[in-house]
Design a protein around this motif. Structure first.
Motif, PDB file in Angstrom:
ATOM      1  N   GLU A 204     -22.648  48.379   5.863  1.00 46.31           N
ATOM      2  CA  GLU A 204     -24.185  48.962   6.148  1.00 46.31           C
ATOM      3  C   GLU A 204     -24.000  50.276   6.196  1.00 46.31           C
ATOM      4  N   ARG A 205     -25.098  50.925   6.568  1.00 45.37           N
ATOM      5  CA  ARG A 205     -25.477  52.365   6.822  1.00 45.37           C
ATOM      6  C   ARG A 205     -24.898  52.853   8.114  1.00 45.37           C
ATOM      7  N   LEU A 206     -24.562  53.659   8.289  1.00 45.73           N
ATOM      8  CA  LEU A 206     -24.388  54.518   9.739  1.00 45.73           C
ATOM      9  C   LEU A 206     -25.683  55.178  10.108  1.00 45.73           C
ATOM     10  N   GLY A 207     -26.520  54.976  10.887  1.00 48.08           N
ATOM     11  CA  GLY A 207     -27.728  55.532  11.405  1.00 48.08           C
ATOM     12  C   GLY A 207     -27.186  56.981  12.017  1.00 48.08           C
ATOM     13  N   TRP A 208     -28.122  57.857  11.679  1.00 53.24           N
ATOM     14  CA  TRP A 208     -28.106  59.143  12.379  1.00 53.24           C
ATOM     15  C   TRP A 208     -27.989  59.262  13.891  1.00 53.24           C
ATOM     16  N   HIS A 209     -28.672  58.491  14.434  1.00 53.06           N
ATOM     17  CA  HIS A 209     -28.330  58.314  16.030  1.00 53.06           C
ATOM     18  C   HIS A 209     -27.048  57.688  16.405  1.00 53.06           C
ATOM     19  N   GLU A 210     -26.361  57.101  15.286  1.00 51.71           N
ATOM     20  CA  GLU A 210     -25.033  56.435  15.758  1.00 51.71           C
ATOM     21  C   GLU A 210     -24.036  57.526  15.587  1.00 51.71           C
ATOM     22  N   ILE A 211     -24.144  58.574  14.957  1.00 49.37           N
ATOM     23  CA  ILE A 211     -23.128  59.422  14.646  1.00 49.37           C
ATOM     24  C   ILE A 211     -22.986  60.690  15.855  1.00 49.37           C
ATOM     25  N   HIS A 212     -21.828  60.636  16.329  1.00 52.65           N
ATOM     26  CA  HIS A 212     -21.455  61.539  17.687  1.00 52.65           C
ATOM     27  C   HIS A 212     -21.376  62.876  17.281  1.00 52.65           C
ATOM     28  N   LYS A 213     -20.467  62.933  16.081  1.00 49.03           N
ATOM     29  CA  LYS A 213     -20.008  64.320  15.886  1.00 49.03           C
ATOM     30  C   LYS A 213     -19.534  64.007  14.190  1.00 49.03           C
ATOM     31  N   ALA A 214     -19.949  65.149  13.338  1.00 50.08           N
ATOM     32  CA  ALA A 214     -19.611  65.374  12.251  1.00 50.08           C
ATOM     33  C   ALA A 214     -19.107  66.695  11.962  1.00 50.08           C
ATOM     34  N   THR A 215     -17.920  66.788  11.084  1.00 48.21           N
ATOM     35  CA  THR A 215     -17.211  68.212  11.059  1.00 48.21           C
ATOM     36  C   THR A 215     -16.855  68.200   9.379  1.00 48.21           C
ATOM     37  N   TRP A 216     -17.050  69.186   8.923  1.00 44.59           N
ATOM     38  CA  TRP A 216     -16.747  69.381   7.369  1.00 44.59           C
ATOM     39  C   TRP A 216     -15.672  70.533   7.170  1.00 44.59           C
ATOM     40  N   SER A 217     -14.527  70.236   6.624  1.00 44.80           N
ATOM     41  CA  SER A 217     -13.510  71.121   6.383  1.00 44.80           C
ATOM     42  C   SER A 217     -13.387  72.080   5.168  1.00 44.80           C
ATOM     43  N   GLY A 218     -14.541  71.579   4.112  1.00 47.84           N
ATOM     44  CA  GLY A 218     -14.422  72.242   2.925  1.00 47.84           C
ATOM     45  C   GLY A 218     -13.792  71.415   1.855  1.00 47.84           C
ATOM     46  N   ARG A 219     -13.399  70.279   2.249  1.00 45.65           N
ATOM     47  CA  ARG A 219     -13.137  69.208   1.214  1.00 45.65           C
ATOM     48  C   ARG A 219     -13.289  67.765   1.868  1.00 45.65           C
ATOM     49  N   GLN A 220     -12.968  67.733   3.290  1.00 42.60           N
ATOM     50  CA  GLN A 220     -13.076  66.519   4.068  1.00 42.60           C
ATOM     51  C   GLN A 220     -14.206  66.308   5.053  1.00 42.60           C
ATOM     52  N   LEU A 221     -15.100  65.407   5.060  1.00 43.90           N
ATOM     53  CA  LEU A 221     -16.237  65.037   5.740  1.00 43.90           C
ATOM     54  C   LEU A 221     -15.493  63.978   6.922  1.00 43.90           C
ATOM     55  N   GLN A 222     -15.453  64.420   8.069  1.00 44.33           N
ATOM     56  CA  GLN A 222     -14.925  63.573   9.362  1.00 44.33           C
ATOM     57  C   GLN A 222     -16.151  63.258  10.315  1.00 44.33           C
TER      58      GLN A 222
ATOM     59  N   LEU B 248     -13.512  58.662  11.197  1.00 38.29           N
ATOM     60  CA  LEU B 248     -13.554  58.403   9.636  1.00 38.29           C
ATOM     61  C   LEU B 248     -13.657  59.523   8.933  1.00 38.29           C
ATOM     62  N   VAL B 249     -12.655  59.640   7.817  1.00 38.45           N
ATOM     63  CA  VAL B 249     -12.435  60.874   7.211  1.00 38.45           C
ATOM     64  C   VAL B 249     -12.402  60.499   5.553  1.00 38.45           C
ATOM     65  N   VAL B 250     -13.408  61.082   4.993  1.00 33.96           N
ATOM     66  CA  VAL B 250     -13.809  60.997   3.543  1.00 33.96           C
ATOM     67  C   VAL B 250     -13.472  62.190   2.761  1.00 33.96           C
ATOM     68  N   THR B 251     -12.641  62.287   1.850  1.00 35.42           N
ATOM     69  CA  THR B 251     -12.504  63.272   0.934  1.00 35.42           C
ATOM     70  C   THR B 251     -13.664  63.463  -0.029  1.00 35.42           C
ATOM     71  N   LEU B 252     -14.292  64.500  -0.174  1.00 29.77           N
ATOM     72  CA  LEU B 252     -15.444  64.554  -1.288  1.00 29.77           C
ATOM     73  C   LEU B 252     -14.917  65.435  -2.292  1.00 29.77           C
ATOM     74  N   LEU B 253     -14.916  64.879  -3.499  1.00 32.35           N
ATOM     75  CA  LEU B 253     -14.531  65.603  -4.729  1.00 32.35           C
ATOM     76  C   LEU B 253     -15.387  66.498  -5.171  1.00 32.35           C
ATOM     77  N   ASP B 254     -16.795  66.126  -4.906  1.00 30.87           N
ATOM     78  CA  ASP B 254     -17.778  67.272  -5.477  1.00 30.87           C
ATOM     79  C   ASP B 254     -19.031  67.151  -4.229  1.00 30.87           C
ATOM     80  N   PRO B 255     -18.743  67.689  -3.134  1.00 29.26           N
ATOM     81  CA  PRO B 255     -19.747  67.725  -2.183  1.00 29.26           C
ATOM     82  C   PRO B 255     -21.224  67.721  -2.300  1.00 29.26           C
ATOM     83  N   ASP B 256     -21.610  68.617  -3.141  1.00 28.49           N
ATOM     84  CA  ASP B 256     -22.998  68.898  -3.385  1.00 28.49           C
ATOM     85  C   ASP B 256     -23.768  69.382  -2.155  1.00 28.49           C
ATOM     86  N   ARG B 257     -24.806  68.499  -1.727  1.00 30.36           N
ATOM     87  CA  ARG B 257     -25.517  68.780  -0.734  1.00 30.36           C
ATOM     88  C   ARG B 257     -25.324  67.973   0.516  1.00 30.36           C
TER      89      ARG B 257
END
Length: 180
Positions: A50-68, A91-100
């Motif tokens: 299921e989707r993770l709601g915006w209100h459920e995300i405490h922190k999001a960081t972008w390293s230039g390749r990985q979204l945490q 949760l860490v996801v490597t984005l190959l083509d991050p776009d927007r």
């Protein structure tokens, strides 16, 4: 049509089951033939049922390749004035083509926050730390969802902490029009 005006289309077999009023605003390819999908309601991550709601995300960081993403879950405390939250493992996801995707995650998490304030609790607990009071917008719900997050080392069951926390939440609710 000009190339820069073309809109990328998410392959149908990668499209999550969306709510009736939910729409895709961005998506990105991730490792292992997975995708990350950003909607107006939240974030669909690879393997998540299921989707993770915006209100459920405490922190999001972008390293230039990985979204945490650091999501939060509610800790049962029995107070209906606010919910006590604790962080889940990142949760860490490597984005190959991050776009927007990184930009949209940042914008939408920030837009979900209507109020945030931090208050020390040393006088009550004798320990260092405090509590963060947050009012968040939740898609499809009128009004704000009020949550608190205690700093590491704060004993939420210590005498007076719950009562003081309720007072802080009430104070925040009374001034939400002026505090952002």
């Amino acid at each position: 049509m000009l190339g820069f005006l073309k809109r990328r289309k998410l392959p149908a077999d990668r499209r999550p089951k969306l709510a009736e009023d939910e729409r895709i605003v961005a998506w990105a390819g991730a490792t292992g033939d997975n995708v990350v999908v950003v909607t107006n309601h939240g974030l669909w991550l690879p393997g998540a049922p299921e989707r993770l709601g915006w209100h459920e995300i405490h922190k999001a960081t972008w390293s230039g390749r990985q979204l945490q993403i650091v999501a939060a879950r509610e800790v049962p405390v029995g107070d209906d004035a606010y919910a006590v939250m604790e962080d889940l493992p990142p949760l860490v996801v490597t984005l190959l083509d991050p776009d927007r995707v990184p930009e949209q995650v940042r914008v939408r998490v920030n837009k979900s926050i209507a109020h945030t304030s931090h208050h020390p609790l040393e006088e009550l607990t004798g320990a260092r730390g405090g509590v963060r009071v947050v009012g968040r917008r939740v898609p499809g719900i009128n009004g704000l969802r009020w949550t608190v997050r205690y700093d590491e080392g704060v004993d939420a069951s210590a005498p007076g902490v719950a009562e003081h926390t309720r007072e802080l939440v009430d104070w925040a609710k009374s001034g939400v029009g002026t505090v952002a």
